[in-house]
Design an enzyme around this catalytic site. Structure first.
Site, PDB file in Angstrom:
ATOM      1  N   LYS A  22      51.444 -22.583 -55.828  1.00 23.92           N
ATOM      2  CA  LYS A  22      50.919 -23.253 -57.040  1.00 23.92           C
ATOM      3  C   LYS A  22      49.980 -22.310 -57.783  1.00 23.92           C
ATOM      4  CE  LYS A  22      47.202 -26.056 -56.758  1.00 23.92           C
ATOM      5  NZ  LYS A  22      46.087 -25.762 -57.677  1.00 23.92           N
ATOM      6  N   ASN A  23      49.071 -21.661 -57.040  1.00 23.34           N
ATOM      7  CA  ASN A  23      48.032 -20.871 -57.710  1.00 23.34           C
ATOM      8  C   ASN A  23      48.520 -19.509 -58.166  1.00 23.34           C
ATOM      9  OD1 ASN A  23      46.372 -23.020 -57.456  1.00 23.34           O
ATOM     10  ND2 ASN A  23      45.230 -22.220 -55.709  1.00 23.34           N
ATOM     11  N   ARG A  92      42.512 -28.200 -64.580  1.00 21.62           N
ATOM     12  CA  ARG A  92      41.549 -27.158 -64.944  1.00 21.62           C
ATOM     13  C   ARG A  92      42.219 -25.805 -65.136  1.00 21.62           C
ATOM     14  NH1 ARG A  92      37.223 -26.264 -64.513  1.00 21.62           N
ATOM     15  NH2 ARG A  92      37.609 -24.319 -63.428  1.00 21.62           N
ATOM     16  N   CYS A 116      35.240 -31.406 -61.513  1.00 19.75           N
ATOM     17  CA  CYS A 116      36.270 -32.181 -60.818  1.00 19.75           C
ATOM     18  C   CYS A 116      35.679 -32.640 -59.483  1.00 19.75           C
ATOM     19  CB  CYS A 116      37.517 -31.330 -60.618  1.00 19.75           C
ATOM     20  SG  CYS A 116      37.245 -30.012 -59.447  1.00 19.75           S
ATOM     21  N   ARG A 121      32.565 -26.539 -61.480  1.00 21.51           N
ATOM     22  CA  ARG A 121      33.597 -25.611 -61.955  1.00 21.51           C
ATOM     23  C   ARG A 121      33.253 -24.917 -63.291  1.00 21.51           C
ATOM     24  NH1 ARG A 121      38.292 -27.104 -59.234  1.00 21.51           N
ATOM     25  NH2 ARG A 121      38.937 -24.952 -59.482  1.00 21.51           N
ATOM     26  N   ASP A 305      40.173 -23.485 -49.877  1.00 21.57           N
ATOM     27  CA  ASP A 305      41.281 -24.447 -49.999  1.00 21.57           C
ATOM     28  C   ASP A 305      41.823 -24.883 -48.645  1.00 21.57           C
ATOM     29  OD1 ASP A 305      42.742 -23.051 -53.040  1.00 21.57           O
ATOM     30  OD2 ASP A 305      40.945 -24.210 -52.637  1.00 21.57           O
ATOM     31  N   ARG A 397      50.123 -33.012 -56.848  1.00 17.90           N
ATOM     32  CA  ARG A 397      49.760 -31.972 -57.831  1.00 17.90           C
ATOM     33  C   ARG A 397      50.079 -30.593 -57.268  1.00 17.90           C
ATOM     34  NH1 ARG A 397      44.034 -31.842 -60.345  1.00 17.90           N
ATOM     35  NH2 ARG A 397      45.011 -29.864 -60.811  1.00 17.90           N
TER      36      ARG A 397
HETATM   37  C1  EPZ Z   1      40.913 -20.926 -57.977  1.00 21.21           C
HETATM   38  O1  EPZ Z   1      40.074 -21.764 -58.736  1.00 21.21           O
HETATM   39  C2  EPZ Z   1      41.962 -21.844 -57.372  1.00 21.21           C
HETATM   40  N1  EPZ Z   1      42.735 -22.485 -58.440  1.00 21.21           N
HETATM   41  C3  EPZ Z   1      41.268 -22.894 -56.505  1.00 21.21           C
HETATM   42  O2  EPZ Z   1      42.295 -23.682 -55.888  1.00 21.21           O
HETATM   43  C4  EPZ Z   1      40.467 -22.188 -55.407  1.00 21.21           C
HETATM   44  O3  EPZ Z   1      39.767 -23.161 -54.664  1.00 21.21           O
HETATM   45  C5  EPZ Z   1      39.474 -21.213 -56.054  1.00 21.21           C
HETATM   46  O4  EPZ Z   1      40.175 -20.291 -56.920  1.00 21.21           O
HETATM   47  C6  EPZ Z   1      38.709 -20.399 -55.009  1.00 21.21           C
HETATM   48  O5  EPZ Z   1      39.614 -19.695 -54.218  1.00 21.21           O
HETATM   49  C7  EPZ Z   1      43.686 -21.764 -59.074  1.00 21.21           C
HETATM   50  O6  EPZ Z   1      43.919 -20.597 -58.794  1.00 21.21           O
HETATM   51  C8  EPZ Z   1      44.458 -22.480 -60.150  1.00 21.21           C
HETATM   52  P1  EPZ Z   1      36.852 -19.510 -58.875  1.00 21.21           P
HETATM   53  P2  EPZ Z   1      38.990 -21.107 -59.744  1.00 21.21           P
HETATM   54  O7  EPZ Z   1      36.654 -19.218 -60.314  1.00 21.21           O
HETATM   55  O8  EPZ Z   1      39.509 -19.837 -60.274  1.00 21.21           O
HETATM   56  C9  EPZ Z   1      32.212 -19.947 -59.505  1.00 21.21           C
HETATM   57  C10 EPZ Z   1      43.356 -25.639 -55.173  1.00 21.21           C
HETATM   58  O9  EPZ Z   1      43.025 -26.539 -54.381  1.00 21.21           O
HETATM   59  N2  EPZ Z   1      32.485 -19.623 -60.918  1.00 21.21           N
HETATM   60  O10 EPZ Z   1      37.424 -18.451 -57.992  1.00 21.21           O
HETATM   61  O11 EPZ Z   1      38.557 -22.162 -60.694  1.00 21.21           O
HETATM   62  C11 EPZ Z   1      32.797 -21.285 -59.083  1.00 21.21           C
HETATM   63  O12 EPZ Z   1      31.897 -22.327 -59.372  1.00 21.21           O
HETATM   64  C12 EPZ Z   1      42.341 -25.098 -56.158  1.00 21.21           C
HETATM   65  O13 EPZ Z   1      44.505 -25.112 -55.231  1.00 21.21           O
HETATM   66  C13 EPZ Z   1      31.411 -19.459 -61.791  1.00 21.21           C
HETATM   67  O14 EPZ Z   1      30.238 -19.612 -61.411  1.00 21.21           O
HETATM   68  O15 EPZ Z   1      37.786 -20.797 -58.758  1.00 21.21           O
HETATM   69  C14 EPZ Z   1      32.960 -21.092 -57.593  1.00 21.21           C
HETATM   70  O16 EPZ Z   1      31.721 -21.297 -56.958  1.00 21.21           O
HETATM   71  C15 EPZ Z   1      40.995 -25.781 -56.050  1.00 21.21           C
HETATM   72  N3  EPZ Z   1      31.671 -19.119 -63.083  1.00 21.21           N
HETATM   73  C16 EPZ Z   1      33.323 -19.610 -57.463  1.00 21.21           C
HETATM   74  O17 EPZ Z   1      32.913 -19.008 -58.689  1.00 21.21           O
HETATM   75  C17 EPZ Z   1      32.945 -18.933 -63.544  1.00 21.21           C
HETATM   76  O18 EPZ Z   1      33.118 -18.598 -64.736  1.00 21.21           O
HETATM   77  C18 EPZ Z   1      34.794 -19.339 -57.265  1.00 21.21           C
HETATM   78  O19 EPZ Z   1      35.492 -20.069 -58.268  1.00 21.21           O
HETATM   79  C19 EPZ Z   1      34.015 -19.106 -62.647  1.00 21.21           C
HETATM   80  C20 EPZ Z   1      33.761 -19.436 -61.335  1.00 21.21           C
END
Ligand code: EPZ
Length: 418
Positions: A22-23, A92, A116, A121, A305, A397
């Site tokens: 998915k990702n 998202r 969410c 996020r 995850d 999803r």
């Molecule tokens: C990706 O989300 C995945 N989704 C998530 O999978 C996964 O949990 C996550 O990466 C972490 O591995 C997709 O790839 C579509 P991040 P993403 O930006 O990119 C902080 C699932 O269940 N952050 O890597 O949104 C954030 O709060 C989903 O399949 C900021 O502070 O996650 C978090 O603490 C859930 N500012 C950390 O970084 C930003 O601009 C990592 O988030 C962006 C992120």
């Protein structure tokens, strides 16, 4: 709405074919915005999130066809740069169109993705990157507007490792003037899959998979043909936990052993037997498993995850397990539902302390988010008696018929009207 019903206790034995990730498929779909022509992908999972991203691309003017694992996206007629609230709030990952739309049109208007179930996020790193590439950012009425005559290559130092932030900046900079260097980039395999696909389209990206990614801007990208989406490492990890939980013996075909290092490491610590075989990974459970501690970290650390799924295993392991969630500190909505089944879990800040119990007992429970719903399915498999899981739309999803796959290897699991 549907619910999933499980009669617990059946041993799992047999083989499962792991679906596409998915990702990985979501950013790949967004990348087609950068081309003008017919793009095609194979090994595409049958997921609600894929349907949502398809709807978004159609809204932008693309033509999208999906048929049993094959996805075709004709991006020629894309002429709209607005991603509306009613769609973005359901997924998202829609934020992944920010970069490519700004690159294609020099502007975009994307609804600000809200929080969410697993946390707030933020997307500040995505916006910081776009500004560094020369885009103006205006936020009003819950929308992000970008404006950039031409994006120009830049050094983009991320404050935090962000998967979609890294992907968005790759997508925004492939057609920019000059060179872009991402520092503290995410190393996830899905980032590598996207870079591989973009390079096949004519991009010039190096370093994907490391924390420094260099993107040399090119003038044009050509549509990609028959790109095979990588296998889903989180589906693999979820099924590995199922095999251990049910003292089973599963062959996960297409699973890439190297993508699951941290999960495999922890399951071996628990007492599982895991081996790399020619066409995937074999996982054998034992009838008693040890409690272990683990902390979620960016790849290649233990994936957030997989936190909920391993918590389910820890809830019936022998001993005390300390779980620390460093990525999404509130990602514990599954704990309350596991408690309803008899689990002993105490939340302390961003940690959870789980004391293993002899057994869980089946109960009516409710899914709250994608990976929580997977952890509740696992709990139903091991629990004594019947478990009814409502709101399974969360599961659909991001898992391609997980219940069917489990049924094929021996689980007593079916769907019913809620
Ligand atoms: C990706 O989300 C995945 N989704 C998530 O999978 C996964 O949990 C996550 O990466 C972490 O591995 C997709 O790839 C579509 P991040 P993403 O930006 O990119 C902080 C699932 O269940 N952050 O890597 O949104 C954030 O709060 C989903 O399949 C900021 O502070 O996650 C978090 O603490 C859930 N500012 C950390 O970084 C930003 O601009 C990592 O988030 C962006 C992120």
């Amino acid at each position: 709405m549907e619910k999933i019903v499980i009669e617990g206790g059946n041993r799992l034995e047999g083989e499962v074919i792991i679906s596409g990730a998915k990702n990985s498929v979501l950013p790949l779909m967004a990348s087609t915005i950068l081309t003008s022509g017919v793009n095609s992908f194979t090994n595409v999972p049958d997921l609600d999130d894929v349907r949502t991203m398809s709807k978004l691309l159609v809204m932008l003017g693309a033509k999208v066809e999906y048929d049993s694992g094959n996805l075709e996206i004709d991006s020629t007629a894309i002429n709209n740069w607005i991603a509306p609230y009613e769609l973005v709030r359901t997924m998202r990952a829609s934020v992944l169109v920010l970069g490519p739309l700004t690159a294609r049109f020099g502007k975009t208007r994307v609804s600000f993705p809200g929080g969410c179930a697993i946390g707030e996020r933020p997307i500040d790193q995505h916006l910081k990157g776009l500004e560094l590439l020369g885009s103006k950012i205006i936020i009003e009425e819950g929308y992000i507007e970008t404006k950039a005559k031409k994006l120009t290559g830049s050094i983009i130092p991320f404050d935090i490792s962000t998967v979609t932030g890294t992907e968005n900046m790759m997508l925004a900079s492939v057609l920019a003037q000059g060179e872009t260097i991402l520092l503290n980039a995410a190393c996830e395999p899905e980032v590598v899959d996207l870079a591989n696909a973009l390079n096949k389209m004519g991009a010039n990206i190096s370093g994907a998979g490391t924390d420094i990614i260099t993107i040399k801007g090119v003038s044009k990208l050509k549509p990609i043909k028959n790109y095979e989406v990588m296998p889903d490492r989180i589906e693999s990890g979820t099924l590995m936990v199922a095999a251990v939980l049910l003292s089973g013996d599963l062959l996960l075909k297409n699973c890439i052993f190297e993508h699951n290092g941290a999960v495999i490491g922890k399951l071996i610590e628990v007492g599982a037997e895991i081996s790399k075989v020619s066409d995937g990974v074999r996982v054998k459970g034992t009838d008693k498993f040890k409690s272990i501690d683990f902390t979620t970290l960016p790849y290649p650390g233990f994936p957030t995850d997989m936190q909920a799924q391993l918590m389910t295993l820890m809830s019936v392991s022998k001993g005390l397990s300390i779980i620390s969630e460093t990525i999404f500190p509130q990602r514990y909505l599954h704990a309350g539902e596991l408690r309803r089944m008899g689990a002993e879990i105490k939340l302390v800040g961003n940690s959870a302390v789980v004391r293993g119990v002899k057994h869980l007992s089946g109960a009516p429970i409710m899914a709250s988010d994608l990976r929580a719903s997977a952890s509740l399915v696992l709990a139903g498999l091991i629990a004594n008696g019947r478990t009814d899981i409502s709101r399974v739309y969360h599961l659909d999803r991001g898992y391609d018929r997980l219940d069917k796959k489990l049924e094929q290897v021996g689980a007593k699991i079916w769907r019913d009207k809620e």
